[in-house]
Design an enzyme around this catalytic site. Structure first.
Site, short mmCIF file in Angstrom:
data_model
loop_
_atom_site.label_atom_id
_atom_site.label_comp_id
_atom_site.label_asym_id
_atom_site.label_seq_id
_atom_site.Cartn_x
_atom_site.Cartn_y
_atom_site.Cartn_z
N TYR A 31 -7.89 7.08 49.71
CA TYR A 31 -7.03 8.27 49.61
C TYR A 31 -5.62 8.01 50.12
CZ TYR A 31 -5.49 13.11 49.94
OH TYR A 31 -4.78 14.27 49.82
N GLU A 66 1.32 6.92 44.79
CA GLU A 66 2.03 8.05 44.20
C GLU A 66 3.46 8.13 44.73
OE1 GLU A 66 -0.23 11.60 44.91
OE2 GLU A 66 -2.10 10.68 44.24
#
Length: 357
Positions: free
Chosen positions: A281, A288
């Site tokens: 994660y 991103e």
């Protein structure tokens, strides 16, 4: 001389209730033999602290099992009739024993007892209807959730397997065409993921609305705005890493939810679902962020999504300013979701340990 306690009785169509006035009763011996109830106990009755006993021969056959419950004030007995019906009296002898009296607290006439039966039957029917509705609703919800999770699992599995195979076959070259080969399926999966926000909001699943909303909106922003709207981003290797990290997490999450639809668990899968996100994660958010940073010069150059200002000012606000703010919000969202996921993991495995002990 044998002492007899005061006994109060009432009946229903299926059973009789006897209340023995004996305080702090001990050494209770109660049984039925040849349709005769035998009772003996020590306690405080009408004649003080003594041993009390009585016998009752019933008017009609009864079952031999006797339920009894002792309280500080009395002993309650329940005797079931062999055949349902209404008795004109309790005992076989017509003359009522002197120690026996009606229990007016529980007394009902036959018509009242029949009404009570009808009311109980109506309540049972209502509860049965409610349970049937709940079962039908549960079946529809279970089917819907299973199909949804299955579709998402197949979609992300297709992405993961294809990316892995292409990486093995084409090596580094596969990093540059990920968007062209995988984007359509990723678009489908991420648009469909919006359903998870609705499920949480309407209570279809027990999940926090805010963490779910952060993840779904964040991913769709990266997919549609950062990658989808800029052709210059389509060939960036960062697309590969973002897609690969997303799909790796989901190929464990959705099968876990599929099994959960049927209250089934595979321990290995449970461990993976609550563990693989720990490294993946943060890496996904980092990838991103790299994509956002790489897109900022492109947005500045193309003026895409820039906000026009009045002519008197004679300029516009670049979308890149919004992206700088988004980068800050992205890591704030990482903190919120990481904390939420860590609490889930801790709660899950703490519960499992308690069950084991």
């Amino acid at each position: 001389m044998t002492l007899t306690p005061l006994v109060y009785w009432a009946q229903r169509h299926e059973e009789m209730y006897l209340r023995v006035e004996l305080t702090d009763a001990q050494n209770i011996d109660v049984h039925i033999h040849e349709n005769v109830l035998h009772f003996r106990a020590q306690g405080h009755g009408a004649k003080g602290q003594n041993e009390y006993e009585f016998r009752l021969e019933f008017l009609q056959p009864v079952k031999t099992e006797v339920e009894h419950k002792s309280t500080q004030r009395q002993v309650n007995l329940t005797v079931r009739k062999e055949q349902h019906g209404w008795w004109e009296r309790l005992t076989k002898q017509e003359r009522k024993p002197v120690f026996l009296a009606p229990d007016f607290d529980r007394w009902l006439d036959e018509s009242d007892a029949e009404m009570e039966i009808r009311q109980k039957e109506e309540r049972r029917n209502r509860l049965k209807a409610v349970r049937q509705e709940e079962d039908e609703s549960f079946s529809l919800k279970t089917g819907f959730l299973f199909i949804y999770n299955l579709v998402q699992f197949l979609g992300f599995s297709w992405i993961f397997v294809n990316m892995t195979v292409r990486l093995i076959m084409f090596g580094q070259d596969s990093l540059y065409d990920t968007f062209h080969t995988m984007s359509e399926v990723m678009f489908f999966c991420q648009i469909l993921a919006s359903v998870e926000v609705l499920n949480a909001a309407f209570g279809v699943v027990k999940a926090g609305v805010v963490p779910t909303l952060i993840q779904v909106v964040g991913r769709n922003f990266i997919l549609f705005i950062i990658f989808g709207s800029l052709e210059e981003m389509h060939n960036k290797p960062v697309v590969f890493f973002v897609f690969y990290l997303w799909s790796t997490i989901e190929i464990f999450r959705y099968p876990f939810y599929m099994l959960g639809c049927f209250n089934t668990e595979w321990k290995t899968l449970t461990w993976l679902r609550y563990t693989v996100w720990i490294p993946l994660y943060p890496l996904g958010v980092l990838a991103e962020a790299v994509g956002v940073i790489q897109s900022i010069p492109i947005f500045d150059e193309t003026k895409l999504f820039s906000i026009p200002l009045p002519r008197a000012i004679g300029t516009s606000v670049s979308f890149s300013y919004i992206l700088h703010v988004y980068l800050i919000l992205m890591f704030l969202g990482l903190f919120i979701n990481f904390r939420h996921l860590y609490k889930q993991r801790k709660r899950r495995f703490r519960t499992k340990k308690r069950k084991a002990h």
